[in-house]
Write a protein that holds these residues in place. Structure first.
Motif, mmCIF file in Angstrom:
data_model
loop_
_atom_site.group_PDB
_atom_site.id
_atom_site.type_symbol
_atom_site.label_atom_id
_atom_site.label_comp_id
_atom_site.label_asym_id
_atom_site.label_seq_id
_atom_site.Cartn_x
_atom_site.Cartn_y
_atom_site.Cartn_z
ATOM 1 N N VAL A 111 31.010 41.805 38.558
ATOM 2 C CA VAL A 111 31.402 40.418 38.268
ATOM 3 C C VAL A 111 32.006 39.786 39.506
ATOM 4 O O VAL A 111 32.828 40.397 40.191
ATOM 5 C CB VAL A 111 32.412 40.354 37.105
ATOM 6 N N GLY A 112 31.585 38.568 39.786
ATOM 7 C CA GLY A 112 32.093 37.850 40.951
ATOM 8 C C GLY A 112 31.256 36.598 41.165
ATOM 9 O O GLY A 112 30.289 36.348 40.429
ATOM 10 N N GLY B 215 29.050 38.816 42.874
ATOM 11 C CA GLY B 215 28.780 39.579 41.671
ATOM 12 C C GLY B 215 27.379 39.393 41.131
ATOM 13 O O GLY B 215 26.675 38.438 41.487
ATOM 14 N N ILE B 216 26.967 40.320 40.264
ATOM 15 C CA ILE B 216 25.682 40.192 39.577
ATOM 16 C C ILE B 216 25.753 39.047 38.567
ATOM 17 O O ILE B 216 24.798 38.321 38.355
ATOM 18 C CB ILE B 216 25.313 41.518 38.879
ATOM 19 N N THR B 217 26.914 38.914 37.943
ATOM 20 C CA THR B 217 27.170 37.776 37.066
ATOM 21 C C THR B 217 28.569 37.259 37.370
ATOM 22 O O THR B 217 29.341 37.914 38.079
ATOM 23 C CB THR B 217 27.059 38.179 35.582
ATOM 24 N N GLN C 152 28.362 31.431 35.713
ATOM 25 C CA GLN C 152 27.099 31.680 35.033
ATOM 26 C C GLN C 152 27.273 31.670 33.514
ATOM 27 O O GLN C 152 26.406 31.206 32.780
ATOM 28 C CB GLN C 152 26.512 33.028 35.486
ATOM 29 N N THR C 153 28.413 32.167 33.035
ATOM 30 C CA THR C 153 28.653 32.166 31.590
ATOM 31 C C THR C 153 28.966 30.766 31.065
ATOM 32 O O THR C 153 28.893 30.528 29.856
ATOM 33 C CB THR C 153 29.822 33.100 31.219
ATOM 34 N N LYS C 154 29.319 29.855 31.974
ATOM 35 C CA LYS C 154 29.612 28.478 31.587
ATOM 36 C C LYS C 154 28.407 27.559 31.744
ATOM 37 O O LYS C 154 28.531 26.335 31.626
ATOM 38 C CB LYS C 154 30.785 27.928 32.412
ATOM 39 N N GLY C 155 27.247 28.138 32.034
ATOM 40 C CA GLY C 155 26.015 27.349 32.106
ATOM 41 C C GLY C 155 25.591 26.929 33.498
ATOM 42 O O GLY C 155 24.585 26.224 33.661
ATOM 43 N N ASP D 104 36.782 40.416 33.487
ATOM 44 C CA ASP D 104 35.478 40.978 33.875
ATOM 45 C C ASP D 104 34.704 41.447 32.651
ATOM 46 O O ASP D 104 33.513 41.174 32.506
ATOM 47 C CB ASP D 104 35.671 42.147 34.843
ATOM 48 N N VAL D 105 35.392 42.182 31.776
ATOM 49 C CA VAL D 105 34.748 42.697 30.560
ATOM 50 C C VAL D 105 34.246 41.542 29.694
ATOM 51 O O VAL D 105 33.127 41.578 29.166
ATOM 52 C CB VAL D 105 35.723 43.588 29.764
ATOM 53 N N LYS D 106 35.062 40.505 29.553
ATOM 54 C CA LYS D 106 34.678 39.342 28.755
ATOM 55 C C LYS D 106 33.428 38.674 29.341
ATOM 56 O O LYS D 106 32.493 38.313 28.598
ATOM 57 C CB LYS D 106 35.834 38.341 28.711
ATOM 58 N N ILE D 107 33.387 38.510 30.657
ATOM 59 C CA ILE D 107 32.240 37.875 31.311
ATOM 60 C C ILE D 107 30.979 38.710 31.112
ATOM 61 O O ILE D 107 29.887 38.172 30.862
ATOM 62 C CB ILE D 107 32.540 37.664 32.815
#
Length: 450
Positions: free
Chosen positions: A363-364, A392-394, A398-401, A431-434
């Motif tokens: 994550v990053g 990061g890979i994600t 990215q989780t926010k669109g 990180d876990v949440k993402i």
């Protein structure tokens, strides 16, 4: 029923200390058993618990503290306290029952966490129902600078801030400030919130002097033009005060170790359980679909702006513009199998090799190819802050669109905004949440994955 504000506030934290001590000592006897020097053992685990708690700020929970911060501090407390308990057991007992120690630490910290969360939510409810454990506040400044905080105070009574009055400083600022300070003294107001953009340095000094001399709390609201960070760090070099505008949490030694261990374990699991059989299958499928290598290797900017080779499963036909042009919707360069692996994000999986080698993190902030990084750095304010940590890979953006193609300036601006928030508020739980949100979005299907 009227409850005097803050009447019992001073007793909450000492009460928590006592309950936590009872929990960790009672459970040590119940689960681990009696020791030959039980009193000495109890002293050691109690002192160890509080030293670790002070180091991690375990008891630094305020009305504005987020739950994820509490959970993150509890996780750190659990890990280090567990290590200390294992070491103490080696000293105090002839035999070490590791399973008992692990069970004891997990049960004890879980009960402490439940009690802490109970107090946290009880106080929020208590403030709404009875108005207790509250702070009276006034706002000083012009509408455009104080409006967001004004809405926050009125819309969130569970935080325990009672907005008593707003003082506008559009006209004669000195008169407005004099009225404000007189009101604060007469009505015994607890806290003053001032908009820095509306006040000169000399006026700010006057307000600070008043607050110091009358035992009042004064806080300042920065405007968007002021270069302030959400994690300003205040240090002393000998007796010289130094302010660091950006505190990179991942640079701290303990956090660096935790982050790296997590990356190594997670990437190893993916490499062994998925990539070990997926790579040969993808090699056959990609080769049958189009000519070219299995992996697409591209130079990208990573930690401290250093270049590294980023690995992906090749999803395009061989072309001369792969390192110059970003992918866009209905891109004719993408192969048939490429459309599928990009839509499902399978093409990103080889980056777990980058994580394993220490070039990336799970994550990053997502790394950009070198050709566009320079453009964004010149165009977007604070873009380079992203390179204070490993890519990061994600990531949170990215989780926010805000993934994939950059269609407008707002896309990259918001991506940078979320990346900076992540850097300044990093925790293992975040990180876990993402990761969980990323997996959910991938299974659900992301419109911007093409």
């Amino acid at each position: 029923m009227k409850i005097r504000a803050g009447r019992y506030s001073a007793y909450i934290r000492p009460f928590s200390y006592i309950i936590d001590l009872i929990i960790i000592n009672a459970l040590s006897i119940f689960i681990v058993g009696f020791h030959q020097s039980q009193i000495l053992y109890a002293i050691f685990i109690s002192i160890s618990w509080f030293i670790i708690a002070v180091y991690f700020g375990f008891y630094e929970v305020y009305r504005y503290t987020r739950v994820i911060t509490i959970l993150n501090n509890t996780l750190k407390q659990t890990v280090l306290f567990g290590i200390v308990c294992l070491a103490l057991e080696l000293y105090f007992s002839e035999y070490v029952y590791q399973q008992k120690i692990v069970l004891y630490v997990l049960v004890a910290t879980s009960l402490v966490l439940l009690f802490k969360l109970f107090i946290y939510y009880f106080l929020r409810r208590f403030r709404v129902l009875y108005g207790g454990n509250s702070r009276t506040v006034v706002l000083l400044g012009n509408d455009n600078n104080i409006e967001p905080l004004k809405h926050f105070f009125t819309d969130n009574p569970d935080y325990g801030y009672k907005l008593i009055k707003v003082f506008d400083v559009k006209d004669d600022k000195k008169v407005s400030i004099k009225e404000c300070l007189s009101f604060v003294a007469d009505k015994k107001i607890d806290e003053i919130y001032c908009a820095m953009a509306d006040l000169s340095d000399s006026l700010l000094v006057d307000i600070i002097d008043f607050a110091d001399n009358n035992l009042k709390t004064v806080k300042f609201i920065p405007d968007g033009k002021q270069v302030l960070s959400s994690t300003i760090k205040f240090e002393f070099y000998d007796y010289i005060p130094i302010i660091s505008l950006r505190n990179i949490l991942q640079e701290e030694s303990f956090n660096k170790v935790i982050k790296r261990v997590f990356d190594l374990v997670f990437s190893s699991i993916i490499i062994i359980s998925i990539l070990s059989w997926l790579v040969p299958i993808m090699a056959i499928i990609i080769k049958l679909d189009s000519n070219g290598p299995l992996f697409f290797i591209q130079k990208r900017n990573g930690l401290n702006f250093k270049d590294f080779n980023c690995y992906k499963f090749r999803s395009m036909k061989l072309n001369d513009t792969a390192d110059m042009e970003l992918t866009f919707k209905n891109d004719t360069r993408i192969t048939k199998i490429g459309k599928f692996i990009r839509k499902t994000s399978i093409d990103e999986l080889p980056q777990f090799f980058n994580v394993f080698f220490g070039e990336m993190s799970v994550v990053g902030p997502r790394p950009h190819m070198v050709s566009v990084t320079t453009i964004y750095a010149a165009k977007v304010d604070k873009f380079m802050v992203r390179h204070f940590v490993k890519p990061g890979i994600t990531g949170l953006a990215q989780t926010k669109g805000f993934r994939g193609e950059v269609e407008t300036d707002e896309d990259i601006i918001n991506r940078v905004k979320y990346d900076i928030f992540y850097i300044e508020n990093w925790s293992l739980l975040l990180d876990v949440k993402i990761i969980i949100v990323t997996i959910y979005n991938t299974l659900r299907g992301d419109d911007k994955a093409y």
